[in-house]
Design a protein around this motif. Structure first.
Motif, PDB file in Angstrom:
ATOM      1  N   PRO A   8       0.835  -1.206   0.000  1.00  0.00           N
ATOM      2  CA  PRO A   8       0.000   0.000   0.000  1.00  0.00           C
ATOM      3  C   PRO A   8       0.868   1.254   0.000  1.00  0.00           C
ATOM      4  CG  PRO A   8       0.078  -0.952   2.190  1.00  0.00           C
ATOM      5  CD  PRO A   8       0.778  -1.925   1.280  1.00  0.00           C
ATOM      6  N   ALA A   9       0.260   2.381  -0.329  1.00  0.00           N
ATOM      7  CA  ALA A   9       0.917   3.672  -0.182  1.00  0.00           C
ATOM      8  C   ALA A   9       0.455   4.278   1.141  1.00  0.00           C
ATOM      9  CB  ALA A   9       0.559   4.588  -1.347  1.00  0.00           C
ATOM     10  N   LEU A  10       1.365   4.931   1.851  1.00  0.00           N
ATOM     11  CA  LEU A  10       1.074   5.425   3.196  1.00  0.00           C
ATOM     12  C   LEU A  10       1.131   6.947   3.258  1.00  0.00           C
ATOM     13  CD1 LEU A  10       1.728   2.411   3.704  1.00  0.00           C
ATOM     14  CD2 LEU A  10       3.098   3.131   5.681  1.00  0.00           C
ATOM     15  N   TYR A  11       0.291   7.511   4.120  1.00  0.00           N
ATOM     16  CA  TYR A  11       0.443   8.895   4.562  1.00  0.00           C
ATOM     17  C   TYR A  11       0.496   8.858   6.080  1.00  0.00           C
ATOM     18  CZ  TYR A  11      -0.567  13.694   5.961  1.00  0.00           C
ATOM     19  OH  TYR A  11      -0.497  14.932   6.551  1.00  0.00           O
ATOM     20  N   LEU A  12       1.531   9.450   6.644  1.00  0.00           N
ATOM     21  CA  LEU A  12       1.643   9.449   8.099  1.00  0.00           C
ATOM     22  C   LEU A  12       1.915  10.848   8.623  1.00  0.00           C
ATOM     23  CD1 LEU A  12       4.941   9.668   8.819  1.00  0.00           C
ATOM     24  CD2 LEU A  12       4.885   7.267   8.155  1.00  0.00           C
ATOM     25  N   SER A  13       1.426  11.068   9.829  1.00  0.00           N
ATOM     26  CA  SER A  13       1.756  12.280  10.573  1.00  0.00           C
ATOM     27  C   SER A  13       3.009  11.968  11.379  1.00  0.00           C
ATOM     28  CB  SER A  13       0.591  12.671  11.484  1.00  0.00           C
ATOM     29  OG  SER A  13      -0.549  13.024  10.714  1.00  0.00           O
ATOM     30  N   HIS A  14       4.075  12.727  11.164  1.00  0.00           N
ATOM     31  CA  HIS A  14       5.384  12.241  11.611  1.00  0.00           C
ATOM     32  C   HIS A  14       5.807  12.647  13.007  1.00  0.00           C
ATOM     33  CE1 HIS A  14       6.620  15.899   9.057  1.00  0.00           C
ATOM     34  NE2 HIS A  14       6.955  16.245  10.284  1.00  0.00           N
ATOM     35  N   GLY A  15       5.218  13.684  13.573  1.00  0.00           N
ATOM     36  CA  GLY A  15       5.386  13.879  15.004  1.00  0.00           C
ATOM     37  C   GLY A  15       6.574  14.648  15.505  1.00  0.00           C
ATOM     38  N   ALA A  16       7.649  14.793  14.735  1.00  0.00           N
ATOM     39  CA  ALA A  16       8.844  15.504  15.184  1.00  0.00           C
ATOM     40  C   ALA A  16       9.429  14.840  16.431  1.00  0.00           C
ATOM     41  CB  ALA A  16       8.523  16.979  15.411  1.00  0.00           C
ATOM     42  N   PRO A  17      10.442  15.425  17.082  1.00  0.00           N
ATOM     43  CA  PRO A  17      11.054  14.763  18.236  1.00  0.00           C
ATOM     44  C   PRO A  17      10.095  14.333  19.347  1.00  0.00           C
ATOM     45  CG  PRO A  17      12.476  16.510  17.478  1.00  0.00           C
ATOM     46  CD  PRO A  17      11.203  16.622  16.678  1.00  0.00           C
ATOM     47  N   PRO A  18       8.991  15.066  19.645  1.00  0.00           N
ATOM     48  CA  PRO A  18       8.106  14.587  20.712  1.00  0.00           C
ATOM     49  C   PRO A  18       7.518  13.201  20.483  1.00  0.00           C
ATOM     50  CG  PRO A  18       7.686  16.900  20.307  1.00  0.00           C
ATOM     51  CD  PRO A  18       8.626  16.439  19.222  1.00  0.00           C
TER      52      PRO A  18
ATOM     53  N   ILE B 256       0.087  18.505   1.898  1.00  0.00           N
ATOM     54  CA  ILE B 256       0.160  18.098   0.497  1.00  0.00           C
ATOM     55  C   ILE B 256       0.908  16.795   0.223  1.00  0.00           C
ATOM     56  CG2 ILE B 256      -0.223  20.405  -0.419  1.00  0.00           C
ATOM     57  CD1 ILE B 256       2.791  20.705  -0.799  1.00  0.00           C
ATOM     58  N   PRO B 257       1.748  16.249   1.121  1.00  0.00           N
ATOM     59  CA  PRO B 257       2.316  14.933   0.813  1.00  0.00           C
ATOM     60  C   PRO B 257       1.267  13.846   0.599  1.00  0.00           C
ATOM     61  CG  PRO B 257       3.622  15.971   2.525  1.00  0.00           C
ATOM     62  CD  PRO B 257       2.406  16.833   2.324  1.00  0.00           C
ATOM     63  N   LEU B 258       0.053  14.062   1.107  1.00  0.00           N
ATOM     64  CA  LEU B 258      -0.981  13.030   0.911  1.00  0.00           C
ATOM     65  C   LEU B 258      -1.345  12.871  -0.561  1.00  0.00           C
ATOM     66  CD1 LEU B 258      -4.119  14.173   0.365  1.00  0.00           C
ATOM     67  CD2 LEU B 258      -4.000  14.698   2.778  1.00  0.00           C
ATOM     68  N   PHE B 259      -1.101  13.896  -1.384  1.00  0.00           N
ATOM     69  CA  PHE B 259      -1.421  13.759  -2.809  1.00  0.00           C
ATOM     70  C   PHE B 259      -0.423  12.843  -3.514  1.00  0.00           C
ATOM     71  CE2 PHE B 259      -3.465  17.844  -1.702  1.00  0.00           C
ATOM     72  CZ  PHE B 259      -4.765  17.483  -2.010  1.00  0.00           C
ATOM     73  N   VAL B 260       0.814  12.824  -3.052  1.00  0.00           N
ATOM     74  CA  VAL B 260       1.765  11.850  -3.583  1.00  0.00           C
ATOM     75  C   VAL B 260       1.304  10.444  -3.211  1.00  0.00           C
ATOM     76  CG1 VAL B 260       4.159  11.078  -3.574  1.00  0.00           C
ATOM     77  CG2 VAL B 260       3.641  13.522  -3.457  1.00  0.00           C
ATOM     78  N   THR B 261       0.854  10.287  -1.970  1.00  0.00           N
ATOM     79  CA  THR B 261       0.328   8.994  -1.516  1.00  0.00           C
ATOM     80  C   THR B 261      -0.850   8.549  -2.367  1.00  0.00           C
ATOM     81  OG1 THR B 261       1.031   9.412   0.760  1.00  0.00           O
ATOM     82  CG2 THR B 261      -0.720   7.780   0.435  1.00  0.00           C
TER      83      THR B 261
ATOM     84  N   VAL C  12       5.968   3.379  -0.550  1.00  0.00           N
ATOM     85  CA  VAL C  12       5.908   4.806  -0.856  1.00  0.00           C
ATOM     86  C   VAL C  12       5.147   5.499   0.272  1.00  0.00           C
ATOM     87  CG1 VAL C  12       5.141   6.556  -2.494  1.00  0.00           C
ATOM     88  CG2 VAL C  12       5.977   4.345  -3.329  1.00  0.00           C
ATOM     89  N   ILE C  13       5.772   6.518   0.868  1.00  0.00           N
ATOM     90  CA  ILE C  13       5.210   7.201   2.037  1.00  0.00           C
ATOM     91  C   ILE C  13       5.191   8.704   1.802  1.00  0.00           C
ATOM     92  CG2 ILE C  13       5.416   7.628   4.516  1.00  0.00           C
ATOM     93  CD1 ILE C  13       6.998   5.058   4.786  1.00  0.00           C
ATOM     94  N   GLY C  14       4.042   9.324   2.099  1.00  0.00           N
ATOM     95  CA  GLY C  14       3.955  10.766   2.230  1.00  0.00           C
ATOM     96  C   GLY C  14       3.949  11.098   3.710  1.00  0.00           C
ATOM     97  N   SER C  15       4.853  11.954   4.143  1.00  0.00           N
ATOM     98  CA  SER C  15       5.012  12.253   5.565  1.00  0.00           C
ATOM     99  C   SER C  15       4.714  13.720   5.834  1.00  0.00           C
ATOM    100  CB  SER C  15       6.440  11.918   6.011  1.00  0.00           C
ATOM    101  OG  SER C  15       6.661  12.303   7.353  1.00  0.00           O
ATOM    102  N   GLY C  16       3.684  13.970   6.645  1.00  0.00           N
ATOM    103  CA  GLY C  16       3.321  15.339   6.984  1.00  0.00           C
ATOM    104  C   GLY C  16       2.718  15.394   8.378  1.00  0.00           C
TER     105      GLY C  16
ATOM    106  N   VAL D 298       8.400  10.982   0.967  1.00  0.00           N
ATOM    107  CA  VAL D 298       8.287  12.408   0.650  1.00  0.00           C
ATOM    108  C   VAL D 298       7.921  13.128   1.930  1.00  0.00           C
ATOM    109  CG1 VAL D 298       7.090  14.132  -0.734  1.00  0.00           C
ATOM    110  CG2 VAL D 298       7.504  11.866  -1.683  1.00  0.00           C
ATOM    111  N   SER D 299       8.741  14.061   2.360  1.00  0.00           N
ATOM    112  CA  SER D 299       8.536  14.745   3.636  1.00  0.00           C
ATOM    113  C   SER D 299       8.133  16.193   3.427  1.00  0.00           C
ATOM    114  CB  SER D 299       9.823  14.678   4.463  1.00  0.00           C
ATOM    115  OG  SER D 299       9.855  15.659   5.481  1.00  0.00           O
ATOM    116  N   ALA D 300       7.332  16.684   4.366  1.00  0.00           N
ATOM    117  CA  ALA D 300       6.943  18.094   4.347  1.00  0.00           C
ATOM    118  C   ALA D 300       8.142  19.027   4.448  1.00  0.00           C
ATOM    119  CB  ALA D 300       5.992  18.372   5.507  1.00  0.00           C
ATOM    120  N   HIS D 301       9.264  18.505   4.925  1.00  0.00           N
ATOM    121  CA  HIS D 301      10.394  19.362   5.263  1.00  0.00           C
ATOM    122  C   HIS D 301      11.445  19.477   4.172  1.00  0.00           C
ATOM    123  CE1 HIS D 301       8.925  19.965   9.309  1.00  0.00           C
ATOM    124  NE2 HIS D 301       8.584  18.692   9.292  1.00  0.00           N
ATOM    125  N   TRP D 302      11.114  18.986   2.968  1.00  0.00           N
ATOM    126  CA  TRP D 302      12.043  19.185   1.864  1.00  0.00           C
ATOM    127  C   TRP D 302      11.249  19.586   0.631  1.00  0.00           C
ATOM    128  CZ3 TRP D 302      15.500  15.131  -1.047  1.00  0.00           C
ATOM    129  CH2 TRP D 302      16.467  15.827  -1.795  1.00  0.00           C
TER     130      TRP D 302
END
Length: 292
Positions: free
Chosen positions: A39-49, A258-263, A191-195, A76-80
């Motif tokens: 499957p293709a994934l979209y995840l909320s990545h959480g940062a250091p916390p 917007i990474p969810l659109f790649v997913t 394939v992962i979209g990370s936001g 694909v990350s929100a941070h790049w």
């Protein structure tokens, strides 16, 4: 009540988690062609916390273990955000990007060494049309939108990982980018979209953060996105600026949405969406999902 602010032991939850996680990961069955496309994934990545949230760590690990272990991961990350389409350095053990501030030193000392991903880089480049060549960004490691969740999901660090940049904010172009990656799923590539499903950081105050309250702009946007995903309404999701409640507070910048659109593009049209993680952290929606 869990609070990510000034934990007594930075990443203490991760320390308690990692032993059993490594044991479980060693027994993780590897993907084979008989499994069919991942499957293709979209995840909320959480940062250091994330490393201080024991429930979230367990949820991410359980999600990965419910799938065959991929041969490689393209994230694909929100941070790049970079155009043209760019790939991180595929070399093994490329240093991480610690693109966050104000946290304890412990988080800047965490590592995630992954194997060589040169073969995946070649496959991604081959999947792109001549009109959209891929730039190889040598020396550029994984940022926290990639390595933080993957350190929980694949803690052995034994899966090659490559990061792909976000070249545009336009949903149609990101869907098309995802569609070019679709065939990789048939080869065991995850394939992962990370936001982050909501990311209104400027509108959070200390009470919201410490008590994990949920602002209406966050819960309203999350409910709207959940319903649109459930009915497969990509047009509505793409019209989030005008249609989604809670805007612009839920996403004062759009990079985490917007990474969810790649997913979705990588999954293909009219594919069922399965929510894997729900709930809130610091008032922000952790909603994550996979598309078969």
């Amino acid at each position: 009540m869990f609070s990510p602010i000034n934990p007594e032991i930075p990443a203490g939850a991760f320390d308690a988690f990692i032993g059993d996680a490594l044991t479980a990961s060693r027994a993780h069955r590897e993907w084979t062609p008989e499994d069919g496309p991942l499957p293709a994934l979209y995840l909320s990545h959480g940062a250091p916390p994330l490393f201080d949230d024991p429930q979230w760590l367990r949820q991410l690990l359980a999600w990965s273990l419910a799938l065959p272990k991929p041969r490689s991961i393209l994230i694909v990350s929100a941070h790049w955000e970079a155009a043209p389409v760019s790939l991180s350095d595929p070399a093994a053990n490329t240093p991480l990007v610690y693109d966050f501030g104000g946290f304890a030193r412990r988080y800047y000392e965490m590592t995630y060494a992954t194997p060589d991903a040169t073969a995946l880089a070649a496959r991604v480049a081959a999947a792109m049309p001549d009109t959209e060549p891929v730039h190889q960004h040598l020396g550029r490691g994984l940022d926290h939108g990639a390595w933080v969740p993957l350190k929980a999901m694949y803690p052995l660090g034994d899966v090659p990982v490559l990061q792909l940049s976000l070249p545009t904010h336009e949903p149609d172009r990101l869907l098309a980018l995802g569609s070019r990656l679709r065939s990789l799923r048939e080869e065991g590539v995850l394939v992962i979209g990370s936001g982050f499903m909501t990311h209104g950081l400027p509108y959070l105050d200390r009470e919201i953060i410490t008590r994990n309250l949920v602002p209406s702009w966050s819960s309203d946007f999350d409910a709207w996105a959940s319903e649109a995903l459930a009915r497969g309404d990509v047009d509505a999701l793409a019209s989030y600026r005008s249609e989604a409640p809670g805007m612009p507070f839920a996403h004062p910048t759009v990079d985490h949405y917007i990474p969810l659109f790649v997913t979705l593009g990588a999954a293909g049209p009219e594919r069922p969406v399965t929510t894997t993680i729900e709930g809130y952290m610091m008032g922000l929606s952790k909603r994550s999902f996979q598309v078969a």
